[in-house]
Motif scaffolding. Structure first.
Motif, mmCIF file in Angstrom:
data_model
loop_
_atom_site.group_PDB
_atom_site.id
_atom_site.type_symbol
_atom_site.label_atom_id
_atom_site.label_comp_id
_atom_site.label_asym_id
_atom_site.label_seq_id
_atom_site.Cartn_x
_atom_site.Cartn_y
_atom_site.Cartn_z
ATOM 1 N N GLU A 107 -16.071 -0.957 10.455
ATOM 2 C CA GLU A 107 -16.644 -0.930 9.110
ATOM 3 C C GLU A 107 -17.816 -0.515 8.897
ATOM 4 O O GLU A 107 -18.715 0.319 9.406
ATOM 5 C CB GLU A 107 -17.015 -2.919 9.436
ATOM 6 C CG GLU A 107 -15.528 -3.662 9.509
ATOM 7 C CD GLU A 107 -15.979 -4.507 10.409
ATOM 8 O OE1 GLU A 107 -17.390 -5.064 9.658
ATOM 9 O OE2 GLU A 107 -15.309 -6.068 10.905
ATOM 10 N N GLY A 108 -17.940 -0.530 7.307
ATOM 11 C CA GLY A 108 -18.448 0.437 6.454
ATOM 12 C C GLY A 108 -18.343 1.725 6.130
ATOM 13 O O GLY A 108 -17.998 2.478 6.831
ATOM 14 N N GLU A 109 -19.082 2.364 4.942
ATOM 15 C CA GLU A 109 -18.873 3.006 4.693
ATOM 16 C C GLU A 109 -19.259 4.599 5.227
ATOM 17 O O GLU A 109 -20.493 4.131 6.009
ATOM 18 C CB GLU A 109 -19.759 3.210 3.403
ATOM 19 C CG GLU A 109 -19.600 4.208 2.097
ATOM 20 C CD GLU A 109 -20.253 4.313 0.946
ATOM 21 O OE1 GLU A 109 -19.915 5.490 0.494
ATOM 22 O OE2 GLU A 109 -20.909 3.686 0.646
ATOM 23 N N GLY A 110 -18.837 5.808 5.635
ATOM 24 C CA GLY A 110 -18.814 6.325 6.192
ATOM 25 C C GLY A 110 -18.609 6.201 7.941
ATOM 26 O O GLY A 110 -18.815 7.291 8.779
ATOM 27 N N THR A 111 -18.172 5.095 7.956
ATOM 28 C CA THR A 111 -17.668 4.880 9.910
ATOM 29 C C THR A 111 -16.340 5.855 9.830
ATOM 30 O O THR A 111 -15.857 5.934 9.050
ATOM 31 C CB THR A 111 -18.034 3.748 9.967
ATOM 32 O OG1 THR A 111 -17.312 3.143 9.753
ATOM 33 C CG2 THR A 111 -19.625 3.007 9.525
ATOM 34 N N ARG A 140 -6.462 6.716 7.336
ATOM 35 C CA ARG A 140 -8.266 7.573 7.550
ATOM 36 C C ARG A 140 -8.904 8.165 7.619
ATOM 37 O O ARG A 140 -9.434 9.042 6.515
ATOM 38 C CB ARG A 140 -9.199 6.271 6.614
ATOM 39 C CG ARG A 140 -10.217 5.577 7.571
ATOM 40 C CD ARG A 140 -10.770 4.616 7.436
ATOM 41 N NE ARG A 140 -11.462 4.222 8.837
ATOM 42 C CZ ARG A 140 -12.247 2.947 8.396
ATOM 43 N NH1 ARG A 140 -12.948 2.494 6.889
ATOM 44 N NH2 ARG A 140 -13.190 2.646 9.269
ATOM 45 N N ASP A 141 -9.312 8.326 8.664
ATOM 46 C CA ASP A 141 -9.770 8.899 9.348
ATOM 47 C C ASP A 141 -9.091 10.264 9.471
ATOM 48 O O ASP A 141 -10.025 11.019 9.236
ATOM 49 C CB ASP A 141 -10.420 8.637 10.680
ATOM 50 C CG ASP A 141 -11.064 7.160 10.724
ATOM 51 O OD1 ASP A 141 -11.360 6.685 10.074
ATOM 52 O OD2 ASP A 141 -11.315 6.207 11.663
#
Length: 315
Positions: A258-262, A282-283
């Motif tokens: 969760e959270g941008e850039g994680t 996504r990763d």
């Protein structure tokens, strides 16, 4: 059987039998045919990135003391699925097929007794396994370096051509650090991560030299061993090459969902060995050279820390 009687053919026969007899293993090995893989160039080191949704079990595993205490140990014989069979090795280890594979041929090799994930005294065993399983990489994840079962001592093994580290080590200059009869220790300091290499013709000598190295590595207060990943493979000349990767952190600062850039990245020996496993699509799409460099910078020791270890071992 005796550990040195194990062969790749016996191990591979076990995989085929387990795939046929155990639906979970059969399904997950078949799913590897559909995983997505791409390559990222990092200063000439070709690092593979694999999208493998089934590995969320490991990447997202809770390994804190409470979580470990509340679940049965899945590596103990009494708690294994009825379908999971293995090959006994000297009454000390059992070769098992990993039901959540990363490699096309993936094994877990737990100790027969329930004991903590600690490498002390086991490097000769690791070297012997690597020699027996020619064409495979045998690896060890420290209890805070990717091990999903830090409460039960185990190695893993997978086909060596899946990882890119063995090839890059073979063509990268190494700096001599120390040598004893039967084994030598070198430093690889020119890649994005810094690590040590033991080349050994004698398993006991490998263990002795590793002991000197481990004693010089920093360990956090309250920890029983320094943070590290270890990979070993037969060198093609009857000896064994062992790579020791000192660590200072379990997961990168941006670990999470969760959270941008994680990113859900929990690097262990396979990742440090040149194949990063991403359970989230996504990763897989976002992981690039800059992120990989950040992972190595956050998880591995600095040049000065590595130099300090080398100086202590060389004395």
């Amino acid at each position: 059987m005796k550990l040195n009687e194990l062969t790749p053919a016996l191990a591979e026969a076990l995989i085929e039998e387990q795939k046929a007899e155990w639906p979970l293993a059969g399904k997950n090995f078949a799913a590897l045919d559909g995983v997505r893989v791409r390559t990222v160039d990092l200063d000439g080191w070709q690092i593979r990135v694999q999208f493998n949704p089934a590995r969320i079990v490991s990447s997202g595993a809770k390994v804190d003391a409470r979580a470990i205490a509340e679940r049965p140990c899945f590596l103990c014989d009494a708690n294994r699925p009825a379908e999971q069979r293995g090959i006994d090795l000297d009454g000390r280890y059992t070769l098992l097929v990993n039901p959540f594979p990363i490699f096309p041929r993936h094994f877990t090799i737990p100790a027969t007794t329930h004991c903590l994930q600690l490498i002390d005294g086991r490097i000769p065993d690791m070297a012997a396994l690597a020699r027996a399983l020619r064409g495979y990489v045998v690896f060890y994840n420290g209890p805070r370096c990717g091990a999903s079962a830090p409460d039960h001592m185990h190695f893993q093994a997978g086909n060596a051509d899946f990882l890119t580290l063995p090839d890059v080590v073979a063509r990268t200059p190494l700096e001599p650090v120390a040598a004893i009869p039967g084994a030598s220790l070198s430093l690889c300091a020119s890649l994005p991560m810094r690590f040590f290499v033991i080349d050994a013709d004698d398993d006991a000598a490998a263990g002795e030299l590793f002991g000197r190295l481990a004693a010089a590595m920093p360990a956090a207060e309250g920890e029983q061993e320094p943070m590290m990943n270890i990979l070993a493979w037969a060198d093609g000349r009857g000896g064994v090459r062992i790579v020791v990767i000192p660590r200072k952190r379990h997961r990168p600062s941006f670990y999470g969902t969760e959270g941008e850039g994680t990113m859900l990245l929990s690097p262990a020996s396979v990742d440090m060995g040149g194949t990063f496993i991403t359970p989230l699509g996504r990763d897989f799409d976002a992981l690039d050279a800059a992120t990989l460099r950040r992972v190595f910078d956050e998880l591995c020791l600095t040049d000065s820390e590595i130099s300090n270890i080398s100086s202590h071992v060389a004395r």
